[in-house]
Structure formats: C-alpha cells, structure tokens
Design an enzyme around this catalytic site. Structure first.
Site, PDB file in Angstrom:
ATOM      1  CD  GLU A 195     -15.590 -15.301   9.835  1.00  0.00           C
ATOM      2  OE1 GLU A 195     -15.985 -16.096   8.549  1.00  0.00           O
ATOM      3  OE2 GLU A 195     -15.841 -16.249  11.172  1.00  0.00           O
ATOM      4  CD  GLU A 231      -9.291 -19.634   9.222  1.00  0.00           C
ATOM      5  OE1 GLU A 231      -9.232 -20.562   9.511  1.00  0.00           O
ATOM      6  OE2 GLU A 231      -9.903 -18.451   9.064  1.00  0.00           O
TER       7      GLU A 231
END
Length: 350
Positions: free
Chosen positions: A155, A223
C-alpha cells in the site's frame, strides 16, 4: 555426424533426468491415477498484460481460505488477492493493522491449496515492510516461498514505499501497487476516507500511480476514488488499474469474497456492506436459516434420523456387546444400548 551423436546423447540424458524427476514428483502419473487431473495452468502476468492490451476486463477477488479459493478457481477468476483485510473479515478486528505476517502466511497457504488457476497475490501486512527496503524484500520473499504466492501487493505511494516496491521488483518479485484509500494508513488519513475528492488529492492519486508504475509494479489498485480520477489514472498508465469503489473506468475490478456474496455485516464500513459493493447473493441469510433449522431439529429430536445414522451393528454383535457390558457390571449402559437397538429395529420396520 559428431554433432548429431552429441545431440542424441544429450536427449537421452534429458530423458533419464525427466524420468527421475517424474518418479520423485509428488504428482501422480496418469498411467496409475484415474482421478481428476491436477495440471491446471495458472494465469500469468503475460496473460494479464495481453488482456489489458486487448481492453478485456480483469477480474480479481479477495479471499482468505481454502473453500473460497476453490470457488474462485471454479469461476475462473483472473487474480486471487489474499488481503490483509482478513484482519477484519476473518479475525474480527476493526482495522487491517493487527494481522501479523505469520497469520497472513497461514491464509496464503490455505488459498494456494484451493486456487490452482488464478494468479495469487499476497498483501504485505502493516509493520513488515516500512522500516527498510531490506525488510520489504525479506517479507516479500516469505510471502512467495512460505505463502506460495505468485506476487505481492503493498500500500501507499510515499517515497519509502516507492523505493520498497522497486527493491522488491529488482529482487525478482512481481508487485501490485495500491493507492487512494489505503487502509493501513488510516491514522494519517483520519479513518476510512475516500481520496481524490479535491484537486490536490486527485493529482496525487495519478502521480502516485505513475510512480508505482515507474518502480516496476505490474498493476495498481485504486480504492475509493471518484470515477473521473480513476479514468485519468487509467489513461495515464501503461499497466492495468484494478478498481474497488473507484467506478467503471478501470482495467479490472476487485471485491471481497464475503462482501459480494452478502455473507456478513462487514466492520470495514461501520458494520454495513461497503457502499460500492454489489451483493450478488445473500449467503448470510441462507447460512442463518440453515443454522436455525439445525438447532430446531436437534432440540425436537428429529436430527439425526435413521437416514443420518448409517452405521449399523449386526444383531449377533449387538447381543454379544450387551452381554459383555453386563459382565463388566455396566447394567445402565447395557440397558441404554438395548433400548437403542429396539428403537432402531422399530424404525426400520415402519
């Protein structure tokens, strides 16, 4: 002629080596095994790149165990992500932060046993790659060697994360980047908040995705970002974008197995299904109904019935068993066994 003899000798040597490997392999030979074949071909990066080139959507589902992986396999899903969201979905935590690398490896191995065709991607959990590039590479190696994954996902797009992604790729490990809402960074983001909703944030999403591409990532997850931002990032990149709550303008989509099946109330979004998730079934309702019916059958004595009590003992053996119990002084046990025999005989003659 000498060259031909040399080639024939090499071929014989290769044949002997292949035979030895086959004999040592834990895969059964077709000549002695008549069950289903296990020679499934796993999705490769080249195939994903070709789908992207041909504008064919890529399918990805997040799953955490053997049964769900088997279902993904049967549905021919392109990519199976073993996500650190297992921390919330499986372990019941409120965030993804608590899950450990050892716990992730257990999930990875279970999925690897069930999903034989999707490309397998394992998340690097929080706290296992932030300190240095060496730490990141070591963790990624464990995900592949011990977790039996094909690639990893990490991430964020800070300079240290970009360096880590580059180091992992240079170590020979395929990497998916992840930008937008990055659940591991909720303490910085102030919770599970969408990203890219103002000019600066939108530009940052695109720039971060480009930086991850430059670092060598083969795809990027976007996202919880607005669809126009997703469209811009997808157009700017030469690698696939995989959207989750990011609108239709991605190269592919990903949802969590439990979410899309409607299995539970997900704590990720205040104990309701995420706004972006389409529920393709209400499996949770089916499970609850089945459990209540099972409880009722046990309470009223209708389960198990004769159909579900398949293991029999002959009358001769039953009588011998009763005699042995009586000899041992287990009169109460003998009486109970005798009564059970009578009831079973009575039911079978009805």
């Amino acid at each position: 002629m000498a060259i031909l003899r040399s080639m024939l000798k090499a071929t014989k040597t290769l044949h002997r080596s292949s035979s030895l490997l086959r004999n040592m392999s834990n895969l059964p030979e077709n000549t002695v095994y008549t069950g289903p074949t296990t020679q499934n071909k796993r999705v490769t990066l080249s195939q994903l790149q070709q789908k992207h080139k041909n504008s064919q959507p890529i399918t990805m589902v997040t799953a955490y165990d053997y049964p769900s992986a088997v279902h993904l396999d049967m549905a021919a899903i392109d990519i199976c992500l073993v996500g650190d969201s297992a921390s919330m979905v499986v372990h019941g935590h409120d965030t993804t932060l608590p899950i450990t690398l050892d716990e992730m490896l257990v999930h990875c191995r279970a999925v690897a046993r069930g999903a034989k065709t999707p490309l397998l991607v394992g998340d690097l959990p929080f706290g296992t790659y932030e300190c240095s590039s060496n730490q990141a590479v070591d963790t990624a190696v464990r995900i592949l060697k011990e977790g039996q994954m094909d690639a990893i996902k990490l991430e964020g797009g800070s300079p240290s994360r970009i360096v880590a992604a580059k180091a992992i790729v240079e170590a020979g490990i395929a990497v998916i980047g992840h930008v937008g809402l990055t659940p591991q960074a909720i303490s910085v983001l102030g919770g599970f908040r969408p990203q890219g909703r103002n000019v600066a944030s939108a530009v940052k999403v695109v720039e971060t995705a480009l930086a991850l591409q430059e670092a060598g990532c083969f795809a990027v997850v976007l996202e919880c970002v607005p669809a126009p931002v997703t469209a811009a990032a997808t157009a700017a990149l030469q690698i696939p974008t995989i959207g989750i709550g990011a609108g239709p303008y991605c190269s592919g989509q990903v949802l969590v197995y439990h979410d899309l099946l409607g299995m539970l109330q997900h704590p990720h979004h205040a104990k309701v299904t995420p706004k972006f998730c389409k529920q393709y079934a209400r499996v949770g309702d089916v499970i609850n109904k089945a459990l209540l019916e099972y409880k009722e059958d046990v309470m009223n004595g209708s389960f198990p019935d004769a159909q579900h009590s398949p293991y029999k003992i002959s009358e001769t053996d039953a009588n011998g068993f009763l005699n042995e119990l009586q000899k041992l002084g287990f009169d109460k046990a003998a009486s109970a066994a005798s009564e059970a025999v009578q009831k079973m005989v009575s039911k079978s003659t009805k």
